[in-house]
Structure formats: C-alpha cells, structure tokens
Design a protein around this motif. Structure first.
Motif, PDB file in Angstrom:
ATOM      1  N   UNK A 231      -1.867  -7.369 -10.338  1.00 56.62           N
ATOM      2  CA  UNK A 231      -0.830  -7.375  -9.322  1.00 56.62           C
ATOM      3  C   UNK A 231      -0.455  -5.943  -8.953  1.00 56.62           C
TER       4      UNK A 231
ATOM      5  N   UNK B 160      -6.042  -4.582 -13.228  1.00 50.70           N
ATOM      6  CA  UNK B 160      -4.664  -5.057 -13.138  1.00 50.70           C
ATOM      7  C   UNK B 160      -4.552  -6.091 -12.010  1.00 50.70           C
TER       8      UNK B 160
ATOM      9  N   UNK C 203       0.581   4.374 -11.356  1.00 54.59           N
ATOM     10  CA  UNK C 203      -0.284   4.779 -10.246  1.00 54.59           C
ATOM     11  C   UNK C 203      -1.702   4.989 -10.785  1.00 54.59           C
ATOM     12  N   UNK C 204      -2.775   4.575 -10.125  1.00 56.11           N
ATOM     13  CA  UNK C 204      -2.811   4.138  -8.723  1.00 56.11           C
ATOM     14  C   UNK C 204      -2.728   2.621  -8.502  1.00 56.11           C
ATOM     15  N   UNK C 205      -2.440   1.824  -9.560  1.00 54.22           N
ATOM     16  CA  UNK C 205      -2.556   0.373  -9.388  1.00 54.22           C
ATOM     17  C   UNK C 205      -1.697  -0.213  -8.260  1.00 54.22           C
ATOM     18  N   UNK C 206      -0.393   0.109  -8.180  1.00 51.95           N
ATOM     19  CA  UNK C 206       0.392  -0.559  -7.133  1.00 51.95           C
ATOM     20  C   UNK C 206      -0.144  -0.330  -5.709  1.00 51.95           C
ATOM     21  N   UNK C 207      -0.582   0.885  -5.410  1.00 48.58           N
ATOM     22  CA  UNK C 207      -1.064   1.128  -4.035  1.00 48.58           C
ATOM     23  C   UNK C 207      -2.491   0.619  -3.837  1.00 48.58           C
ATOM     24  N   UNK C 208      -3.303   0.683  -4.910  1.00 46.68           N
ATOM     25  CA  UNK C 208      -4.678   0.209  -4.799  1.00 46.68           C
ATOM     26  C   UNK C 208      -4.709  -1.318  -4.617  1.00 46.68           C
ATOM     27  N   UNK C 209      -3.950  -2.035  -5.444  1.00 46.76           N
ATOM     28  CA  UNK C 209      -3.921  -3.496  -5.341  1.00 46.76           C
ATOM     29  C   UNK C 209      -3.309  -3.915  -3.993  1.00 46.76           C
ATOM     30  N   UNK C 210      -2.285  -3.194  -3.542  1.00 48.62           N
ATOM     31  CA  UNK C 210      -1.716  -3.464  -2.216  1.00 48.62           C
ATOM     32  C   UNK C 210      -2.801  -3.341  -1.132  1.00 48.62           C
ATOM     33  N   UNK C 211      -3.569  -2.275  -1.197  1.00 47.47           N
ATOM     34  CA  UNK C 211      -4.599  -2.076  -0.177  1.00 47.47           C
ATOM     35  C   UNK C 211      -5.625  -3.214  -0.200  1.00 47.47           C
ATOM     36  N   UNK C 212      -6.042  -3.626  -1.411  1.00 50.27           N
ATOM     37  CA  UNK C 212      -7.033  -4.707  -1.501  1.00 50.27           C
ATOM     38  C   UNK C 212      -6.450  -6.047  -1.036  1.00 50.27           C
ATOM     39  N   UNK C 213      -5.143  -6.260  -1.236  1.00 50.42           N
ATOM     40  CA  UNK C 213      -4.541  -7.532  -0.801  1.00 50.42           C
ATOM     41  C   UNK C 213      -4.086  -7.512   0.655  1.00 50.42           C
TER      42      UNK C 213
END
Lengths: 138, 243
Positions: free
Chosen positions: B47, B45, B52-62
C-alpha cells in the motif's frame, strides 16, 4: 525537502541499515521505473496479464434507489480480484530489472499476498509472504 | 482460500503469531526480513505506506485507476464526477483513484474502517480519530494507544495510513470518516442484491459512504472505486447473515 515528504508527513524513519537500500530503491525507481521502456513493458503486463482497462459501470438500480448517479470503477474484475495487482506488477518488474531475485510481502486479507505470489510466479522470483494468524483464520 | 492460492503459486506463507496477529505485525516481520536480506530481496509493500520511496511509488503504480476512470467518466457523461469515494486502509486504492482528479473540482471522500464506531475503543480510523505519530518508517496519522485496531475487513485493519492521506486531511483536500462494520456489511449485501455484484468488505466501506452521500448531499454524480471482489469474504458474511 525530499520527494517523499508530504507537507511534513512521510519521510524515511528507519534504522540506519535500511537507509542505503531504500535510497538504492528510490534511485532505481527514478531511473528505471520512469523510463519509456519500463512503462511500455508494464503497460503490456497490465493489459495482457492483469486485464486492464477495467470497466466503468453505471449502477442503475442503486442509482435509482438513492436518486444520484453512482458509478463503479470495476477493479474487482482484475486478475486476482483486486486492485493490488497494479502495484505488484510494477514493483516486481522493477525488482527484477534491479537484479533482485526474491520478493517478500505483508498481507492482511490476502489480496496483496495473492497478487505478489502471482507476479513472483510470472517473473520467476522466489516469494515469501507474511500474514497475521488472525487473518489466516478469517 | 487466499493462503492456499498463494501456496499453489509457489509462494511460502508465514503465519505471524506475535502482537495482534494482524496486518501491522506482518509489516513488522517483513521489515525485519528486508533488513537482513537487502542484497537479493525486494520488499513489495502493498500500500501507499512505509518509508520513502514506497508511498509515492505505489501511488504512481495505482494511479492507472484514476487515469482510466477520469477518461471513461468524461467519455460517458461529458462531465466530471461531483465526488470520488474510496475505502482507506493504507490507502492505495483511494490515492490511485484520486490522483488523476487532484486538480479538478471533484470532492474526495475516504472511508476508513470505523469498526464499532470511530469514537469507540475498537476501530481502524486514524484519520477520523487519531494523532500524528511515526509507524513503519513514516510520519503519519495513527490510532490512539487506548484503541484496539479492528475492522470487519482484514484489509482495513491497520493502525496507520499512507502519509499522503495525512496531508490531504491536514489541508482539507479529502474528507475522511469511519464507516462502521455494520454499515459496510449492509452495503455489501445491498450491492449484491441490487446489482448482482459482490464487493469485497473493504470496498463495501467506500460504497456505504457513497450511499450516505447520495442520501445526504446534493452530489449528483458519484464515482466509487470498487477495489475488490467479495469471494474471499463469504465465510465472514455467512456468519453475519442468516440466509
């Protein structure tokens, strides 16, 4: 409250067949993705493949024109030309460690699709991109 | 150009001809593929959206963006910025910039795709003008049903937004507003002319908002995430500007 809960927003509103794989991904992220070894490998890729750190640039001409100091974080200088590579590297490395051999991604302007194609090639993962026809044309 | 680049690197590119033929339809197609191929496939994904877990995972990577920027800013000026500004489509470059400053006295501004105006019937600004709803596996803000999702930049042309932004809006941590196509195009041209940097049309929305803030507020130090370069936007720009 799950960790995917943002004051009532977020969550996991998906059909039943997707529950388990998403739970598996969350577990993989919490176990593998946060480990020191994973973070060290990701940091190397961000530096050597993507080009981090990116500069902080003081836009002096623009600042003079508008009477405030304007600084730009230059994510445009990353490999591929956008910030998308930060996330693509992280997720692709995680997928590889979790034993997946295929990546899929959506893309709008094509920047995320490009970043995904890059990391797919880098890590030897089959890659398939979905893009709206309207966006392909522009 | 981007489609050719992807194919050159060995990726298969599928053109979606259903729905509005935009980003939301591409997400739908990818989710269907994922459901059928979960054993061997990872849905990468792009953005801070989705279940979950995409929103927090992508936030952490960005979040590396803000960690670097915070250190660089303090090293250079000895202070923190007054404001941090970024464009918001799904919202990953914005969350990535904001996260390191979330406990600091730094005002956050999110610039959505205002299209023809966030009170018009063609925009992509669910935070400035939308309602709570469920889309693509998450509860978040979504544009109203009678609005056609539209932005001059394909990367902002999305009816929903990351759930953490919906939370930031609800608690007042970040101020979101739509930046119109015309304002973004003006900023696109202005940065090119004044600094010799051609920004992505997406990033031009954040830049336009920063220029408004410089003119209209007492913020003295403004940090903008220049999330991408504008090479991909040459054709769109060439149609808009008579050079």
């Amino acid at each position: 409250m799950s960790s995917g809960d943002f004051d009532g927003y977020g969550g996991r509103h998906v059909p039943e067949p997707l529950e388990e794989p998403l739970e598996g991904l969350a577990d993989a992220y919490d176990e593998i993705g946060t480990s020191d070894e994973f973070q060290a490998d990701l940091r190397s890729l961000l530096e050597e493949f993507a080009g981090r750190p990116t500069p902080l640039y003081y836009a002096s001409n623009l600042s003079e024109r508008y009477g405030a100091e304007i600084y730009l974080k230059r994510e445009d200088l990353l490999h591929g030309g956008a910030h998308k590579i930060n996330n693509a590297l992280g997720q692709a490395l995680l997928a590889k460690r979790a034993g997946k051999d295929r990546l899929i991604a959506e893309t709008g302007a094509g920047q995320h699709g490009t970043a995904t194609a890059m990391v797919g090639a880098l890590l030897g993962l089959e890659t398939e991109i979905y893009m709206g026809k309207k966006d392909v044309q522009r | 150009m981007n489609v050719f680049r992807m194919r050159l690197m060995g990726a298969e590119v599928n053109e979606m001809t259903r729905g509005g033929e935009g980003l939301a339809d591409a997400v739908d197609a990818a989710l269907e593929d994922f459901a059928q191929n979960v054993e061997d496939t990872h849905y990468l994904v792009g953005s801070v959206v989705g279940p979950d877990p995409f929103p927090r995972m992508v936030r952490d990577f960005q979040s590396v963006i803000g960690r670097e920027a915070r250190e660089q800013f303090v090293d250079r000026t000895g202070e923190l910025p007054d404001a941090a500004v970024a464009c918001v489509g799904g919202g990953s470059n914005a969350i990535g910039l904001f996260h390191a400053f979330r406990d600091d006295p730094v005002d956050f501004y999110g610039a959505e795709g205002g299209g023809e105006g966030s009170d018009s019937s063609r925009h992509a600004a669910p935070l400035a003008s939308g309602a709570d709803d469920v889309i693509h596996g998450m509860k978040t803000r979504v544009i109203d049903e009678d609005v056609e999702v539209h932005s001059v930049s394909a990367g902002l042309d999305y009816p929903g937004v990351g759930p953490e932004h919906a939370m930031f809006r609800a608690v007042g941590r970040c101020e979101y507003s739509g930046v119109t196509d015309d304002a973004a195009l003006a900023a696109f041209r202005e940065l090119s002319e004044t600094e010799g940097i051609i920004p992505a049309l997406e990033s031009s929305h954040g830049l336009a908002r920063a220029i408004q803030l410089a003119e209209e507020t007492d913020h003295e130090r403004i940090l903008v995430n220049l999330s991408g370069r504008g090479d991909k936007d040459m054709e769109t720009a060439a149609e808009k500007f008579d050079l």
